[in-house]
Design an enzyme around this catalytic site. Sequence first.
Site, PDB file in Angstrom:
ATOM      1  N   CYS A   1     -20.304  -1.122  -2.622  1.00  0.00           N
ATOM      2  CA  CYS A   1     -20.326  -1.916  -3.862  1.00  0.00           C
ATOM      3  C   CYS A   1     -21.585  -1.757  -4.685  1.00  0.00           C
ATOM      4  O   CYS A   1     -21.532  -1.298  -5.823  1.00  0.00           O
ATOM      5  CB  CYS A   1     -20.097  -3.383  -3.514  1.00  0.00           C
ATOM      6  SG  CYS A   1     -18.487  -3.653  -2.786  1.00  0.00           S
TER       7      CYS A   1
ATOM      8  N   GLU B   1     -18.842  -7.764   3.078  1.00  0.00           N
ATOM      9  CA  GLU B   1     -18.291  -7.226   4.325  1.00  0.00           C
ATOM     10  C   GLU B   1     -19.041  -7.887   5.493  1.00  0.00           C
ATOM     11  O   GLU B   1     -20.242  -8.083   5.450  1.00  0.00           O
ATOM     12  CB  GLU B   1     -18.434  -5.704   4.370  1.00  0.00           C
ATOM     13  CG  GLU B   1     -17.516  -5.031   3.358  1.00  0.00           C
ATOM     14  CD  GLU B   1     -17.631  -3.518   3.390  1.00  0.00           C
ATOM     15  OE1 GLU B   1     -17.927  -2.960   4.466  1.00  0.00           O
ATOM     16  OE2 GLU B   1     -17.453  -2.893   2.326  1.00  0.00           O
TER      17      GLU B   1
ATOM     18  N   ASP C   1       0.858  -1.188   0.000  1.00  0.00           N
ATOM     19  CA  ASP C   1       0.000   0.000   0.000  1.00  0.00           C
ATOM     20  C   ASP C   1       0.891   1.234   0.000  1.00  0.00           C
ATOM     21  O   ASP C   1       1.958   1.230   0.616  1.00  0.00           O
ATOM     22  CB  ASP C   1      -0.920   0.011   1.242  1.00  0.00           C
ATOM     23  CG  ASP C   1      -2.180   0.832   1.001  1.00  0.00           C
ATOM     24  OD1 ASP C   1      -3.266   0.251   0.889  1.00  0.00           O
ATOM     25  OD2 ASP C   1      -2.036   2.065   0.878  1.00  0.00           O
TER      26      ASP C   1
ATOM     27  N   PHE D   1     -31.342 -12.286  -0.129  1.00  0.00           N
ATOM     28  CA  PHE D   1     -31.497 -10.945  -0.714  1.00  0.00           C
ATOM     29  C   PHE D   1     -32.942 -10.633  -1.063  1.00  0.00           C
ATOM     30  O   PHE D   1     -33.238  -9.931  -2.023  1.00  0.00           O
ATOM     31  CB  PHE D   1     -30.558 -10.786  -1.932  1.00  0.00           C
ATOM     32  CG  PHE D   1     -29.128 -10.594  -1.479  1.00  0.00           C
ATOM     33  CD1 PHE D   1     -28.469 -11.641  -0.860  1.00  0.00           C
ATOM     34  CD2 PHE D   1     -28.477  -9.386  -1.587  1.00  0.00           C
ATOM     35  CE1 PHE D   1     -27.183 -11.484  -0.369  1.00  0.00           C
ATOM     36  CE2 PHE D   1     -27.176  -9.222  -1.115  1.00  0.00           C
ATOM     37  CZ  PHE D   1     -26.526 -10.274  -0.498  1.00  0.00           C
TER      38      PHE D   1
ATOM     39  N   GLY E   1     -36.189  -3.520   3.153  1.00  0.00           N
ATOM     40  CA  GLY E   1     -35.549  -2.556   4.058  1.00  0.00           C
ATOM     41  C   GLY E   1     -35.509  -1.176   3.436  1.00  0.00           C
ATOM     42  O   GLY E   1     -36.286  -0.884   2.528  1.00  0.00           O
TER      43      GLY E   1
ATOM     44  N   THR F   1     -13.237  -4.717  -8.682  1.00  0.00           N
ATOM     45  CA  THR F   1     -14.379  -4.720  -9.601  1.00  0.00           C
ATOM     46  C   THR F   1     -14.122  -3.680 -10.687  1.00  0.00           C
ATOM     47  O   THR F   1     -14.033  -2.490 -10.406  1.00  0.00           O
ATOM     48  CB  THR F   1     -15.670  -4.378  -8.833  1.00  0.00           C
ATOM     49  OG1 THR F   1     -15.810  -5.323  -7.776  1.00  0.00           O
ATOM     50  CG2 THR F   1     -16.882  -4.426  -9.731  1.00  0.00           C
TER      51      THR F   1
ATOM     52  N   LYS G   1     -24.595  -2.146   6.962  1.00  0.00           N
ATOM     53  CA  LYS G   1     -25.128  -3.495   7.237  1.00  0.00           C
ATOM     54  C   LYS G   1     -24.495  -3.961   8.527  1.00  0.00           C
ATOM     55  O   LYS G   1     -23.529  -3.358   9.013  1.00  0.00           O
ATOM     56  CB  LYS G   1     -24.794  -4.446   6.091  1.00  0.00           C
ATOM     57  CG  LYS G   1     -23.299  -4.625   5.889  1.00  0.00           C
ATOM     58  CD  LYS G   1     -22.972  -5.551   4.744  1.00  0.00           C
ATOM     59  CE  LYS G   1     -22.998  -6.978   5.162  1.00  0.00           C
ATOM     60  NZ  LYS G   1     -22.362  -7.868   4.181  1.00  0.00           N
TER      61      LYS G   1
ATOM     62  N   HIS H   1     -34.809  -9.538   1.717  1.00  0.00           N
ATOM     63  CA  HIS H   1     -35.205  -8.877   2.970  1.00  0.00           C
ATOM     64  C   HIS H   1     -35.512  -7.417   2.669  1.00  0.00           C
ATOM     65  O   HIS H   1     -34.601  -6.656   2.282  1.00  0.00           O
ATOM     66  CB  HIS H   1     -34.089  -8.965   4.022  1.00  0.00           C
ATOM     67  CG  HIS H   1     -33.693 -10.374   4.335  1.00  0.00           C
ATOM     68  ND1 HIS H   1     -34.565 -11.274   4.906  1.00  0.00           N
ATOM     69  CD2 HIS H   1     -32.543 -11.047   4.115  1.00  0.00           C
ATOM     70  CE1 HIS H   1     -33.954 -12.438   5.035  1.00  0.00           C
ATOM     71  NE2 HIS H   1     -32.738 -12.336   4.576  1.00  0.00           N
TER      72      HIS H   1
ATOM     73  N   GLU I   1     -13.786 -10.687  -7.126  1.00  0.00           N
ATOM     74  CA  GLU I   1     -14.077 -11.203  -5.773  1.00  0.00           C
ATOM     75  C   GLU I   1     -15.587 -11.128  -5.547  1.00  0.00           C
ATOM     76  O   GLU I   1     -16.292 -10.352  -6.172  1.00  0.00           O
ATOM     77  CB  GLU I   1     -13.339 -10.382  -4.714  1.00  0.00           C
ATOM     78  CG  GLU I   1     -13.502  -8.877  -4.805  1.00  0.00           C
ATOM     79  CD  GLU I   1     -14.809  -8.329  -4.233  1.00  0.00           C
ATOM     80  OE1 GLU I   1     -15.205  -7.229  -4.637  1.00  0.00           O
ATOM     81  OE2 GLU I   1     -15.438  -9.015  -3.394  1.00  0.00           O
TER      82      GLU I   1
HETATM   83  C1  UDX Z   1     -21.851  -7.079  -1.868  1.00  0.00           C
HETATM   84  C2  UDX Z   1     -22.000  -8.433  -2.550  1.00  0.00           C
HETATM   85  O1  UDX Z   1     -22.883  -9.238  -1.760  1.00  0.00           O
HETATM   86  C3  UDX Z   1     -20.626  -9.112  -2.629  1.00  0.00           C
HETATM   87  O2  UDX Z   1     -20.759 -10.358  -3.309  1.00  0.00           O
HETATM   88  C4  UDX Z   1     -19.695  -8.191  -3.415  1.00  0.00           C
HETATM   89  O3  UDX Z   1     -18.413  -8.773  -3.549  1.00  0.00           O
HETATM   90  C5  UDX Z   1     -19.571  -6.865  -2.698  1.00  0.00           C
HETATM   91  O4  UDX Z   1     -20.865  -6.262  -2.570  1.00  0.00           O
HETATM   92  P1  UDX Z   1     -21.615  -6.098   0.554  1.00  0.00           P
HETATM   93  O5  UDX Z   1     -21.708  -4.788  -0.160  1.00  0.00           O
HETATM   94  O6  UDX Z   1     -20.563  -6.300   1.578  1.00  0.00           O
HETATM   95  O7  UDX Z   1     -21.423  -7.296  -0.550  1.00  0.00           O
HETATM   96  O8  UDX Z   1     -22.993  -6.303   1.306  1.00  0.00           O
HETATM   97  P2  UDX Z   1     -24.315  -7.159   1.090  1.00  0.00           P
HETATM   98  O9  UDX Z   1     -24.428  -8.093   2.198  1.00  0.00           O
HETATM   99  O10 UDX Z   1     -24.366  -7.695  -0.305  1.00  0.00           O
HETATM  100  O11 UDX Z   1     -25.462  -6.034   1.232  1.00  0.00           O
HETATM  101  C6  UDX Z   1     -25.446  -4.947   0.338  1.00  0.00           C
HETATM  102  C7  UDX Z   1     -26.604  -4.020   0.713  1.00  0.00           C
HETATM  103  O12 UDX Z   1     -27.860  -4.656   0.445  1.00  0.00           O
HETATM  104  C8  UDX Z   1     -26.630  -3.619   2.192  1.00  0.00           C
HETATM  105  O13 UDX Z   1     -26.994  -2.250   2.286  1.00  0.00           O
HETATM  106  C9  UDX Z   1     -27.746  -4.488   2.770  1.00  0.00           C
HETATM  107  O14 UDX Z   1     -28.390  -3.861   3.867  1.00  0.00           O
HETATM  108  C10 UDX Z   1     -28.696  -4.583   1.595  1.00  0.00           C
HETATM  109  N1  UDX Z   1     -29.533  -5.795   1.615  1.00  0.00           N
HETATM  110  C11 UDX Z   1     -28.934  -7.004   1.514  1.00  0.00           C
HETATM  111  C12 UDX Z   1     -30.920  -5.656   1.694  1.00  0.00           C
HETATM  112  O15 UDX Z   1     -31.446  -4.548   1.808  1.00  0.00           O
HETATM  113  N2  UDX Z   1     -31.694  -6.776   1.667  1.00  0.00           N
HETATM  114  C13 UDX Z   1     -31.136  -8.027   1.564  1.00  0.00           C
HETATM  115  O16 UDX Z   1     -31.892  -8.997   1.552  1.00  0.00           O
HETATM  116  C14 UDX Z   1     -29.719  -8.142   1.492  1.00  0.00           C
END
Ligand code: UDX
Length: 433
Positions: free
Chosen positions: A264, A156, A30, A253, A257, A123, A324, A255, A152
Amino acid sequence: MNLTIIGTGYVGLISGACFAEFGYQTVCVDKDQNRIDELNQSKCPFYEPGIEDLLNKHLNKTKLLSFSNSLAESVKDADIIFITVGTPSKRLEGDADLSFVWDVARQISQNIKKYCLIVTKSTVPVGTTKQVKQIILENIHEENFDVVSNPEFLREGSAIDDFMRPDRVVIGCENQKSESLIKELYRPLNLNETPIVSTSIETSEIIKYASNSFLATKISFINQVADLSEKVGANIQDVAKGMGIDKRIGSKFLHAGPGYGGSCFPKDVKAFINTAKKHNVDFSILNAVDSFNDRRVSEITNKIISKSNLNKGDTATILGLSFKPNTDDVRDSTSIKIAKILNTKGINIKCYDPEAMPNAKKENAFLTLCDDSYAACNNSKAIIIGTEWNEFRALDLKKIINNKNKLCIFDLRNIYNPKELQELGFNYFGTGT
Ligand code: UDX
């Protein structure tokens, strides 16, 4: 096999620690010397369950992991070099800013001394890996390196598990030599019979964006169905359950909200839309997913204000500031966006989050940080559960309810049973329930 990982953010650091766990000699690079100093003390610059133990094990015990801020030194003996630098959204167009990728590709080409693979793991929009190749060809002859795409799929909060037990590994290669070498790297995953999707470079880059965009589409879809469910008295959690049992749909995915956030989904959806626009392809579905998600936070905040009759000078509570659970990351956090809108209307915000308060406070001085959920809820007119941390699922709600008036609770993640809270005396609002 000697590995060099360039960029020690979520993707680079998790990948480096996990490759060391596979048994590979790995150096993570880094340009931020302070970050390298912290990492050399096994201190991770972000919260990620399990990462500090892994860093400590491979830094101090196996000595398979090291950190350096010299890219030139660190690429000399590398067999495989991973580019894991940030590709943030450009403010206006939403396109991916690839300046860090180009800069690192140039530095690599000026310093590699033997045949190696150069792998884009960040990405990156389709076509980027081939552009990296063009930059390197300015300094290195074609037979002395190959480029590979290896996106990847780390979430998180569960990144180490996602790396060690992935649903699949995607690799995009141009020839047999590079494909054999990258497959050799992932051989430790054969024990779990992890599928390896080996394809072209462009296909690999598209798989990443299409996967994230599809997950974002599922979220915006279930959120729209939640809004309808609220109007017709249906329960979105049962709707999601009834849908998800169908293996063609899947329960993940779904849920409902306040919308998707994080570093991402918002950026990847916008970048994918931009790629389609450049090629004059109709991406109206993803456009709708993106604009619906962008509008959602203000619509939900207006509902919170009107249902709880919040006025200037009132106090509202937000439980959960990270985008999250199980992370301290507040990038594109819906909770922070809600807090900002309430703040512009003169509403005081008391808040609590198990990990993300320091990051949240950095750019939001108006937040009143509290020591725990109960302190945050004290003397508040409205309670907003913004992030579904486990510790919010079993609050002693009797300690929160005040008999002065029916306290409004906005359970944005549907972690409570509406009937139970109404019986306790709350004015309960879920999402689609
Ligand atoms: C995401 C992808 O899942 C992962 O594969 C990629 O490499 C990076 O981006 P991440 O951003 O860490 O991972 O979080 P993730 O758990 O996917 O949730 C993303 C967002 O969606 C969050 O704000 C979460 O609150 C929201 N979410 C997720 C919902 O609102 N409902 C769901 O059912 C799932």
